[in-house]
Write a protein that holds these residues in place. Sequence first.
Motif, short mmCIF file in Angstrom:
data_model
loop_
_atom_site.label_atom_id
_atom_site.label_comp_id
_atom_site.label_asym_id
_atom_site.label_seq_id
_atom_site.Cartn_x
_atom_site.Cartn_y
_atom_site.Cartn_z
N ALA A 227 0.82 -1.21 0.00
CA ALA A 227 0.00 0.00 0.00
C ALA A 227 0.85 1.27 0.00
N PHE A 228 2.03 1.19 0.64
CA PHE A 228 2.85 2.39 0.81
C PHE A 228 4.01 2.48 -0.19
N VAL A 229 4.09 1.57 -1.15
CA VAL A 229 5.15 1.66 -2.15
C VAL A 229 5.14 3.02 -2.86
N PRO A 230 3.99 3.51 -3.33
CA PRO A 230 4.02 4.86 -3.95
C PRO A 230 4.46 5.95 -2.98
N ILE A 231 4.08 5.80 -1.70
CA ILE A 231 4.49 6.79 -0.69
C ILE A 231 5.98 6.70 -0.42
N ILE A 232 6.52 5.50 -0.40
CA ILE A 232 7.97 5.31 -0.21
C ILE A 232 8.73 6.02 -1.33
N LEU A 233 8.28 5.83 -2.57
CA LEU A 233 8.94 6.47 -3.71
C LEU A 233 8.80 7.99 -3.64
N LYS A 234 7.63 8.45 -3.26
CA LYS A 234 7.39 9.89 -3.13
C LYS A 234 8.27 10.49 -2.04
N THR A 235 8.42 9.77 -0.92
CA THR A 235 9.26 10.24 0.20
C THR A 235 10.70 10.42 -0.24
N TYR A 236 11.19 9.46 -1.03
CA TYR A 236 12.57 9.56 -1.53
C TYR A 236 12.69 10.75 -2.48
N ASN A 237 11.66 10.96 -3.32
CA ASN A 237 11.67 12.12 -4.23
C ASN A 237 11.78 13.43 -3.46
N VAL A 238 11.02 13.53 -2.37
CA VAL A 238 11.01 14.76 -1.57
C VAL A 238 12.35 14.97 -0.88
N LYS A 239 12.94 13.89 -0.37
CA LYS A 239 14.22 14.01 0.35
C LYS A 239 15.35 14.35 -0.62
N LEU A 241 15.74 16.06 -3.88
CA LEU A 241 14.93 16.91 -4.75
C LEU A 241 15.25 16.76 -6.23
N GLU A 242 16.44 16.27 -6.56
CA GLU A 242 16.80 16.11 -7.96
C GLU A 242 16.20 14.84 -8.56
N THR A 243 15.60 14.03 -7.73
CA THR A 243 15.04 12.76 -8.18
C THR A 243 13.58 12.94 -8.56
N GLU A 244 13.18 12.30 -9.65
CA GLU A 244 11.78 12.31 -10.05
C GLU A 244 11.43 10.95 -10.65
N PHE A 245 10.93 10.06 -9.82
CA PHE A 245 10.59 8.71 -10.26
C PHE A 245 9.27 8.69 -11.02
N ASN A 246 9.15 7.72 -11.93
CA ASN A 246 7.85 7.40 -12.54
C ASN A 246 7.13 6.49 -11.54
N THR A 298 20.53 6.91 1.17
CA THR A 298 21.52 6.70 0.11
C THR A 298 21.29 7.70 -1.01
N GLU A 299 22.36 8.22 -1.56
CA GLU A 299 22.26 9.19 -2.65
C GLU A 299 22.06 8.51 -4.00
N SER A 300 22.33 7.23 -4.06
CA SER A 300 22.23 6.50 -5.33
C SER A 300 20.79 6.05 -5.58
N GLU A 301 20.19 6.57 -6.64
CA GLU A 301 18.84 6.16 -7.00
C GLU A 301 18.80 4.67 -7.35
N SER A 302 19.82 4.20 -8.02
CA SER A 302 19.88 2.79 -8.44
C SER A 302 19.90 1.86 -7.24
#
Length: 407
Positions: A227-239, A241-246, A298-302
């Motif tokens: 249920a929280f996978v989209p929220i997990i991805l969004k949280t990382y995006n916010v932390k 700022l240069e990241t923007e996941f699909n 972690t700073e690495s998106e991968s």
Amino acid sequence: MKQSKLILPIIVISQFCCTSLWFAGNAVMNDLIISFNLNNSALGHLTSAVQFGFIFGTLIFAVLTIADRFSPSKVFLTCALLGSIFNFGVIWNGNSLISILSLRFITGFFLAGIYPVGMKIAADYYENKLDKSLGFLVGALVVGTAFPHLAKEMTEEFEWKYVLILTSVFALLGGLLMVTLVPNGPFRKPIIQLDFSAFFSVFRNHKFRSAAFGYFGHMWELYAFWAFVPIILKTYNVKHLETEFNIPLLSFLIIAIGGLACVLSGYLSQVFGTKRIAFIALLLSCTCCLISPIMFNTESESVFIGFLFFWGFFVIADSPLFSTLIAKNTSAEIKGTALTIVNCIGFSITIISIQLLNILYTKINPLYIYTTLAIGPIIGLIVLKEKTAPIRVIFMQKLKYKHSNEQ
């Protein structure tokens, strides 16, 4: 013989189509919030509404021993038809939060005649190698659960309502496939009369209890994570700022990879033992819960995405194995009821963990809330722990046995 080879693929396809109803609301959550003026806490409430409906449904199905008294395929079709209708109802423009919660609750209720009944149908056909068969079946559940996120990505140019229309059509198709192409299985032993004692009698078996409590620990983590996978991805995006996941596509892939995990765990369990592979999978997913705060930093998106794929793989890999252990330690006459009872309790637990994350998300730093998901796996590991031969020893025994047969 030809028909028997087609039975499992048909059950798998039907399960995939029908379980797409489960997260249909989650996939269009942002659209629902905007269209119906909902607040951000709607994610937890709408997910829990489906779970509540499923729990109530499994309770009714278990007490009335429906899956063991009536043709499972016909039960499956009936619930697929009704579930698709109420899922479709969410697109009505006059909906409010209460009506959407009600529609999702009723959809969850009819999912009680799809997921556990699908496992019952598989158990009626595949008494031997049940772990492999359920691996494919739960894998279909996983991909079906993830599918609405992919549908959202595929229909990005269209109105959000098409996601709900598509999943409703899929569910109806799955029900029709099941009832027309999957007759009652050869190992089915129906009961004629109501047996209210079955709800309690199954827990008298020690091996059944052990498998059931392992499953309960696994369920504490599973649906809260999904249920929280989209929220997990969004949280990382916010932390970062240069990241923007699909987010829709990644949510689908992270959940869907669990389908492969279920299939592989089913095969591995035939070599190394069902309980042992379940224990290892539960241990690895528990580890993911505990190290999640480190991975957010972690700073690495991968590395972060790789971690989520790893978590998505092992969070579900043990599910078909627990279902196998439960089915194998239950008499054939009440196998469907036993699976339904365990589902009922397991999904009750998911509501607690989902709501806990929902509360913690607004109270503390969201980077740390997912460590609480380790509580269930830790309890499950304690229940499952027993002295068994190491995997290396079992592997050598298998090789020795194969070598002696070849001679």
